[in-house]
Design a protein around this motif. Sequence first.
Motif, PDB file in Angstrom:
ATOM      1  N   ARG A  37       5.385   3.963 -13.010  1.00  0.00           N
ATOM      2  CA  ARG A  37       4.345   3.462 -13.918  1.00  0.00           C
ATOM      3  C   ARG A  37       3.269   2.712 -13.138  1.00  0.00           C
ATOM      4  O   ARG A  37       3.024   1.531 -13.364  1.00  0.00           O
ATOM      5  CB  ARG A  37       4.958   2.581 -15.006  1.00  0.00           C
ATOM      6  CG  ARG A  37       5.871   3.322 -15.967  1.00  0.00           C
ATOM      7  CD  ARG A  37       6.445   2.399 -17.012  1.00  0.00           C
ATOM      8  NE  ARG A  37       7.281   1.366 -16.418  1.00  0.00           N
ATOM      9  CZ  ARG A  37       7.784   0.340 -17.094  1.00  0.00           C
ATOM     10  NH1 ARG A  37       7.531   0.208 -18.390  1.00  0.00           N
ATOM     11  NH2 ARG A  37       8.538  -0.559 -16.483  1.00  0.00           N
ATOM     12  N   PRO A  38       2.629   3.401 -12.207  1.00  0.00           N
ATOM     13  CA  PRO A  38       1.684   2.724 -11.319  1.00  0.00           C
ATOM     14  C   PRO A  38       0.364   2.386 -12.004  1.00  0.00           C
ATOM     15  O   PRO A  38       0.036   2.907 -13.078  1.00  0.00           O
ATOM     16  CB  PRO A  38       1.456   3.758 -10.217  1.00  0.00           C
ATOM     17  CG  PRO A  38       1.631   5.072 -10.908  1.00  0.00           C
ATOM     18  CD  PRO A  38       2.723   4.840 -11.921  1.00  0.00           C
TER      19      PRO A  38
ATOM     20  N   ASP B 276       0.818  -1.219   0.000  1.00  0.00           N
ATOM     21  CA  ASP B 276       0.000   0.000   0.000  1.00  0.00           C
ATOM     22  C   ASP B 276       0.851   1.266   0.000  1.00  0.00           C
ATOM     23  O   ASP B 276       0.371   2.339   0.333  1.00  0.00           O
ATOM     24  CB  ASP B 276      -0.937   0.012   1.208  1.00  0.00           C
ATOM     25  CG  ASP B 276      -0.187  -0.016   2.534  1.00  0.00           C
ATOM     26  OD1 ASP B 276       0.975  -0.463   2.561  1.00  0.00           O
ATOM     27  OD2 ASP B 276      -0.770   0.413   3.551  1.00  0.00           O
ATOM     28  N   GLN B 277       2.130   1.141  -0.384  1.00  0.00           N
ATOM     29  CA  GLN B 277       2.954   2.334  -0.476  1.00  0.00           C
ATOM     30  C   GLN B 277       2.488   3.208  -1.634  1.00  0.00           C
ATOM     31  O   GLN B 277       1.811   2.741  -2.549  1.00  0.00           O
ATOM     32  CB  GLN B 277       4.434   1.960  -0.687  1.00  0.00           C
ATOM     33  CG  GLN B 277       5.053   1.164   0.455  1.00  0.00           C
ATOM     34  CD  GLN B 277       5.049  -0.323   0.177  1.00  0.00           C
ATOM     35  OE1 GLN B 277       4.180  -0.824  -0.509  1.00  0.00           O
ATOM     36  NE2 GLN B 277       6.021  -1.030   0.727  1.00  0.00           N
ATOM     37  N   ALA B 278       2.883   4.478  -1.588  1.00  0.00           N
ATOM     38  CA  ALA B 278       2.475   5.426  -2.619  1.00  0.00           C
ATOM     39  C   ALA B 278       3.429   5.349  -3.806  1.00  0.00           C
ATOM     40  O   ALA B 278       4.576   5.792  -3.722  1.00  0.00           O
ATOM     41  CB  ALA B 278       2.450   6.848  -2.057  1.00  0.00           C
TER      42      ALA B 278
ATOM     43  N   ILE C 101      -4.848  -8.536 -10.097  1.00  0.00           N
ATOM     44  CA  ILE C 101      -4.339  -8.867  -8.764  1.00  0.00           C
ATOM     45  C   ILE C 101      -4.299  -7.613  -7.903  1.00  0.00           C
ATOM     46  O   ILE C 101      -4.779  -7.601  -6.761  1.00  0.00           O
ATOM     47  CB  ILE C 101      -2.937  -9.504  -8.847  1.00  0.00           C
ATOM     48  CG1 ILE C 101      -2.995 -10.839  -9.586  1.00  0.00           C
ATOM     49  CG2 ILE C 101      -2.363  -9.700  -7.448  1.00  0.00           C
ATOM     50  CD1 ILE C 101      -1.622 -11.452  -9.841  1.00  0.00           C
ATOM     51  N   THR C 102      -3.731  -6.555  -8.452  1.00  0.00           N
ATOM     52  CA  THR C 102      -3.636  -5.304  -7.704  1.00  0.00           C
ATOM     53  C   THR C 102      -5.012  -4.739  -7.405  1.00  0.00           C
ATOM     54  O   THR C 102      -5.275  -4.272  -6.289  1.00  0.00           O
ATOM     55  CB  THR C 102      -2.796  -4.280  -8.494  1.00  0.00           C
ATOM     56  OG1 THR C 102      -1.516  -4.850  -8.775  1.00  0.00           O
ATOM     57  CG2 THR C 102      -2.609  -3.003  -7.688  1.00  0.00           C
TER      58      THR C 102
ATOM     59  N   PHE D  99      -0.821   2.515  -7.491  1.00  0.00           N
ATOM     60  CA  PHE D  99      -0.283   1.342  -6.810  1.00  0.00           C
ATOM     61  C   PHE D  99       0.827   0.707  -7.633  1.00  0.00           C
ATOM     62  O   PHE D  99       0.758   0.669  -8.868  1.00  0.00           O
ATOM     63  CB  PHE D  99      -1.386   0.307  -6.567  1.00  0.00           C
ATOM     64  CG  PHE D  99      -2.324   0.664  -5.441  1.00  0.00           C
ATOM     65  CD1 PHE D  99      -2.153   0.125  -4.176  1.00  0.00           C
ATOM     66  CD2 PHE D  99      -3.373   1.547  -5.656  1.00  0.00           C
ATOM     67  CE1 PHE D  99      -3.018   0.461  -3.148  1.00  0.00           C
ATOM     68  CE2 PHE D  99      -4.239   1.891  -4.631  1.00  0.00           C
ATOM     69  CZ  PHE D  99      -4.060   1.340  -3.367  1.00  0.00           C
ATOM     70  N   TYR D 100       1.834   0.198  -6.940  1.00  0.00           N
ATOM     71  CA  TYR D 100       2.871  -0.571  -7.608  1.00  0.00           C
ATOM     72  C   TYR D 100       2.246  -1.814  -8.259  1.00  0.00           C
ATOM     73  O   TYR D 100       1.304  -2.402  -7.715  1.00  0.00           O
ATOM     74  CB  TYR D 100       3.948  -1.007  -6.622  1.00  0.00           C
ATOM     75  CG  TYR D 100       4.827   0.113  -6.124  1.00  0.00           C
ATOM     76  CD1 TYR D 100       5.866   0.609  -6.907  1.00  0.00           C
ATOM     77  CD2 TYR D 100       4.626   0.676  -4.859  1.00  0.00           C
ATOM     78  CE1 TYR D 100       6.684   1.636  -6.457  1.00  0.00           C
ATOM     79  CE2 TYR D 100       5.435   1.706  -4.402  1.00  0.00           C
ATOM     80  CZ  TYR D 100       6.462   2.178  -5.199  1.00  0.00           C
ATOM     81  OH  TYR D 100       7.255   3.210  -4.743  1.00  0.00           O
ATOM     82  N   THR D 101       2.802  -2.238  -9.383  1.00  0.00           N
ATOM     83  CA  THR D 101       2.290  -3.398 -10.105  1.00  0.00           C
ATOM     84  C   THR D 101       3.256  -4.578 -10.043  1.00  0.00           C
ATOM     85  O   THR D 101       3.179  -5.498 -10.852  1.00  0.00           O
ATOM     86  CB  THR D 101       2.010  -3.037 -11.569  1.00  0.00           C
ATOM     87  OG1 THR D 101       3.233  -2.549 -12.178  1.00  0.00           O
ATOM     88  CG2 THR D 101       0.943  -1.961 -11.670  1.00  0.00           C
ATOM     89  N   SER D 102       4.149  -4.560  -9.072  1.00  0.00           N
ATOM     90  CA  SER D 102       5.145  -5.635  -8.961  1.00  0.00           C
ATOM     91  C   SER D 102       4.496  -6.992  -8.719  1.00  0.00           C
ATOM     92  O   SER D 102       5.026  -8.021  -9.168  1.00  0.00           O
ATOM     93  CB  SER D 102       6.141  -5.316  -7.850  1.00  0.00           C
ATOM     94  OG  SER D 102       5.476  -5.045  -6.635  1.00  0.00           O
ATOM     95  N   ALA D 103       3.363  -7.023  -8.007  1.00  0.00           N
ATOM     96  CA  ALA D 103       2.703  -8.309  -7.751  1.00  0.00           C
ATOM     97  C   ALA D 103       2.327  -8.992  -9.065  1.00  0.00           C
ATOM     98  O   ALA D 103       2.521 -10.200  -9.231  1.00  0.00           O
ATOM     99  CB  ALA D 103       1.461  -8.097  -6.885  1.00  0.00           C
TER     100      ALA D 103
END
Length: 300
Positions: free
Chosen positions: A205-206, A197-199, A267-268, A218-222
């Motif tokens: 490229r959120p 939940d970080q900004a 997922i995000t 949101f980060y899309t690393s997941a």
Amino acid sequence: MSKSVSKPYTWYYRPLGWLLRGLAHLPLTVLYGLADFIYFLLAYVVRYRQQVVLTNLRNSFPEKSEVEIQRVQRLFYRNFAQVIVETLKLAAMSEAELKRRVTFSNPEVLERHFAQGRTVLGLSSHAGNWEWVLTSGALWLSAHVDGVYKPLMNPFFESFMRQLRTGTGAGLIPMRDTLRDLIQRRGETRVVSLLSDQAAGPEDRPYWTTFMNQEAGFYTSAERLASRFNCPVVYVGIHRLHRGRYEIVLADLYDGDSPLPTDSFPITESFVRHLEADIRSFPADYLWSHRRWKHKRVRS
């Protein structure tokens, strides 16, 4: 696991370390008295990020009256003060006590993935006591638990917090080493926990979506990691039952096998909806002092 060597810190931090460890040996009932004092300082003396907290609450709950907003704010500061002393207590808390205070209501959600020898991504947030999740997970779960984290700049606090977070056998992965760690340990049965939940800023490229009545990136690393390593993804909900007692509730977000679209981020999005539901159920437990909505979407 990925390991970072703690930098040596200046000698004058040693008395602070002795003091903190000495405080950690006090019973939690005594430490909660200290938490009441910290609460008073945060809420009424320092007024820690008061405008950030109020702005976040007002924007997130437009349906609440100002009286209700002020009440949630006070409860947030009280809960935050309790998280501070609870985290400190990790320096001297027995594994048995920690396991009594944090329960996993449905560990089978993770265990069935472990039975298949999978690496699972666990997406959690700054809610409840996020510092107790990793340490208690190492006690409750049959597979190894690693947490992705951002190392602290201060060498003393980096060393101290690493000791607290790994005291029950959990591992830590510096954020910059996440991809390398997953490559090197591909196929290992474990859960890799990410605070998701970080900004995320425009440069990251959120994925932009509406979160608590506000547009947030949101980060899309997941998505990227789950797709590349065929990792199931699980939401980790942290619910405060009462002071010093938490329940972890898990929910599957992705099975690790189904094809993922390249033009959307299911997922995000699912993580955001689960988190939003938890915040609405436990509004004072979220980290409202975090500048979660500081970035604005750049539109072409």
